[in-house]
Design an enzyme around this catalytic site. Structure first.
Site, PDB file in Angstrom:
ATOM      1  N   LYS A 260       0.824  -1.214   0.000  1.00 49.03           N
ATOM      2  CA  LYS A 260       0.000   0.000   0.000  1.00 49.03           C
ATOM      3  C   LYS A 260       0.854   1.259   0.000  1.00 49.03           C
ATOM      4  CE  LYS A 260      -1.511  -0.508   4.268  1.00 49.03           C
ATOM      5  NZ  LYS A 260      -0.889  -1.697   4.813  1.00 49.03           N
TER       6      LYS A 260
ATOM      7  N   ARG B 193      -8.068   1.709  10.123  1.00 50.27           N
ATOM      8  CA  ARG B 193      -7.640   0.358  10.434  1.00 50.27           C
ATOM      9  C   ARG B 193      -8.590  -0.354  11.374  1.00 50.27           C
ATOM     10  NH1 ARG B 193      -1.772   1.109   9.338  1.00 50.27           N
ATOM     11  NH2 ARG B 193      -0.787  -0.893   9.682  1.00 50.27           N
TER      12      ARG B 193
ATOM     13  N   ARG C 288      12.612  -5.738   4.343  1.00 42.90           N
ATOM     14  CA  ARG C 288      12.342  -4.335   4.053  1.00 42.90           C
ATOM     15  C   ARG C 288      13.317  -3.410   4.772  1.00 42.90           C
ATOM     16  NH1 ARG C 288       6.336  -1.930   4.717  1.00 42.90           N
ATOM     17  NH2 ARG C 288       6.684  -2.005   6.960  1.00 42.90           N
TER      18      ARG C 288
ATOM     19  N   ARG D  97      12.896  -1.195  10.258  1.00 48.02           N
ATOM     20  CA  ARG D  97      11.943  -0.726  11.261  1.00 48.02           C
ATOM     21  C   ARG D  97      11.880  -1.717  12.421  1.00 48.02           C
ATOM     22  NH1 ARG D  97       6.504   0.737   8.093  1.00 48.02           N
ATOM     23  NH2 ARG D  97       5.696  -0.461   9.827  1.00 48.02           N
TER      24      ARG D  97
ATOM     25  N   ARG E 122       1.378  -8.176  13.932  1.00 50.77           N
ATOM     26  CA  ARG E 122       0.707  -7.187  13.075  1.00 50.77           C
ATOM     27  C   ARG E 122      -0.263  -7.870  12.124  1.00 50.77           C
ATOM     28  NH1 ARG E 122       5.816  -4.795  10.675  1.00 50.77           N
ATOM     29  NH2 ARG E 122       4.500  -3.547   9.312  1.00 50.77           N
TER      30      ARG E 122
HETATM   31  P1  ADP Z   1       2.225  -1.387   7.964  1.00 54.37           P
HETATM   32  O1  ADP Z   1       1.023  -1.147   7.112  1.00 54.37           O
HETATM   33  O2  ADP Z   1       3.364  -1.985   7.205  1.00 54.37           O
HETATM   34  O3  ADP Z   1       1.925  -2.099   9.247  1.00 54.37           O
HETATM   35  P2  ADP Z   1       2.285   1.375   8.913  1.00 54.37           P
HETATM   36  O4  ADP Z   1       3.427   2.286   8.795  1.00 54.37           O
HETATM   37  O5  ADP Z   1       1.035   1.707   8.212  1.00 54.37           O
HETATM   38  O6  ADP Z   1       2.857  -0.031   8.437  1.00 54.37           O
HETATM   39  O7  ADP Z   1       1.928   1.167  10.472  1.00 54.37           O
HETATM   40  C1  ADP Z   1       2.892   0.866  11.445  1.00 54.37           C
HETATM   41  C2  ADP Z   1       2.269   0.895  12.848  1.00 54.37           C
HETATM   42  O8  ADP Z   1       1.741   2.195  13.125  1.00 54.37           O
HETATM   43  C3  ADP Z   1       1.078  -0.036  13.066  1.00 54.37           C
HETATM   44  O9  ADP Z   1       1.481  -1.335  13.403  1.00 54.37           O
HETATM   45  C4  ADP Z   1       0.363   0.682  14.228  1.00 54.37           C
HETATM   46  O10 ADP Z   1       0.995   0.445  15.464  1.00 54.37           O
HETATM   47  C5  ADP Z   1       0.550   2.144  13.895  1.00 54.37           C
HETATM   48  N1  ADP Z   1      -0.565   2.664  13.074  1.00 54.37           N
HETATM   49  C6  ADP Z   1      -0.476   3.143  11.806  1.00 54.37           C
HETATM   50  N2  ADP Z   1      -1.687   3.524  11.357  1.00 54.37           N
HETATM   51  C7  ADP Z   1      -2.568   3.257  12.358  1.00 54.37           C
HETATM   52  C8  ADP Z   1      -3.983   3.405  12.512  1.00 54.37           C
HETATM   53  N3  ADP Z   1      -4.744   3.888  11.517  1.00 54.37           N
HETATM   54  N4  ADP Z   1      -4.538   3.020  13.679  1.00 54.37           N
HETATM   55  C9  ADP Z   1      -3.812   2.549  14.685  1.00 54.37           C
HETATM   56  N5  ADP Z   1      -2.484   2.367  14.621  1.00 54.37           N
HETATM   57  C10 ADP Z   1      -1.857   2.723  13.467  1.00 54.37           C
END
Ligand code: ADP
Ligand code: ZN
Length: 218
Positions: free
Chosen positions: A13, A88, A127, A160, A171
């Site tokens: 994404k 999410r 990654r 990361r 996750r």
């Molecule tokens: P990925 O999609 O690879 O997990 P992101 O960078 O989108 O990576 O998210 C990393 C972390 O940031 C998530 O595991 C969560 O802890 C937090 N996070 C990101 N977006 C949200 C959201 N919309 N709601 C709650 N936590 C979020």
């Protein structure tokens, strides 16, 4: 045009949202990037988010809803934006609908990045990310020209903290339990478009562009 990119971690994404954002001059709103910047800046919000993120849990809904409410009110979002990693949870999706409704706007489309869990673990463990500009690499499939150095900005690439195998599994489980109900949520609204996210980034880019009405011929 307002679009939501939905899919498990590692489904691509972010990669696609960045490319579309650059090519179509539309902002990419990534709550993950916003939270990582808050952590890097050492703000109170960052400190509270870090604890959730490092163990692969979701940051509380009200925190990310607040970030998105503020960000979408900025001038560059007037013509539309891509939401990457938000919403999410069902409460986040409802809050988003409500805040857009208040502003006489709505989501035009939700792209679902479909892919098997088995592929995701290797994608994520390999990654590497640039904390400075957000560029992403993969040690095998998309290596930087120089090991651990960002092609875009020359900064050091990092793995990361949440791209470790144990956290990745957490996750993925969070995705299946808390985020996947959004598939039905957007499908009921008639705006869900699935794409096959196991294809190469270039092929996925074509499918996403097409679903958003940005086809090559258009
Ligand atoms: P990925 O999609 O690879 O997990 P992101 O960078 O989108 O990576 O998210 C990393 C972390 O940031 C998530 O595991 C969560 O802890 C937090 N996070 C990101 N977006 C949200 C959201 N919309 N709601 C709650 N936590 C979020
Ligand atoms: Zn960089």
């Amino acid at each position: 045009m307002i679009s939501v990119f939905l899919g498990p971690p590692g489904s691509g994404k972010g990669t696609q949202a960045k490319r579309l954002s650059a090519e179509k001059k539309t902002p990419q709103l990534s709550t993950g990037d916003m939270l990582r910047s808050a952590i890097a800046a050492g703000s109170a919000l960052g400190r509270s988010a870090q604890e959730f993120m490092s163990r692969g849990a979701l940051v509380p809904d009200e925190v990310v809803i607040g970030l998105i409410r503020e960000r979408t009110d900025q001038g560059d979002c007037a013509g539309g934006f891509i939401l990457d990693g938000f919403p999410r949870t069902i409460p986040q999706a409802e809050a988003l609908d409500a805040l857009l409704w208040e502003r006489h706007r709505k989501i035009d489309s939700a792209i679902l990045f479909q892919i098997d869990d088995s592929v995701l673990v290797s994608r994520l463990t390999g990654r590497r990310t640039c904390l400075k500009c957000g560029a992403m690499y993969h040690i095998e499939s998309m290596p930087p020209r120089q090991v651990d150095v960002c092609d875009q900005c020359g900064s050091e690439l990092i793995q990361r903290e949440d791209d470790r195998e144990d956290v990745i599994l957490k996750r993925l489980s969070v995705y299946h339990h808390q985020t996947s109900p959004l598939v039905e949520y957007y499908s009921k609204q008639g705006i869900l478009s699935p794409v096959d996210a196991s294809a190469s980034p270039a092929v996925v880019f074509e499918s996403v562009s097409q679903k958003l009405g940005f086809g090559r011929s258009a």
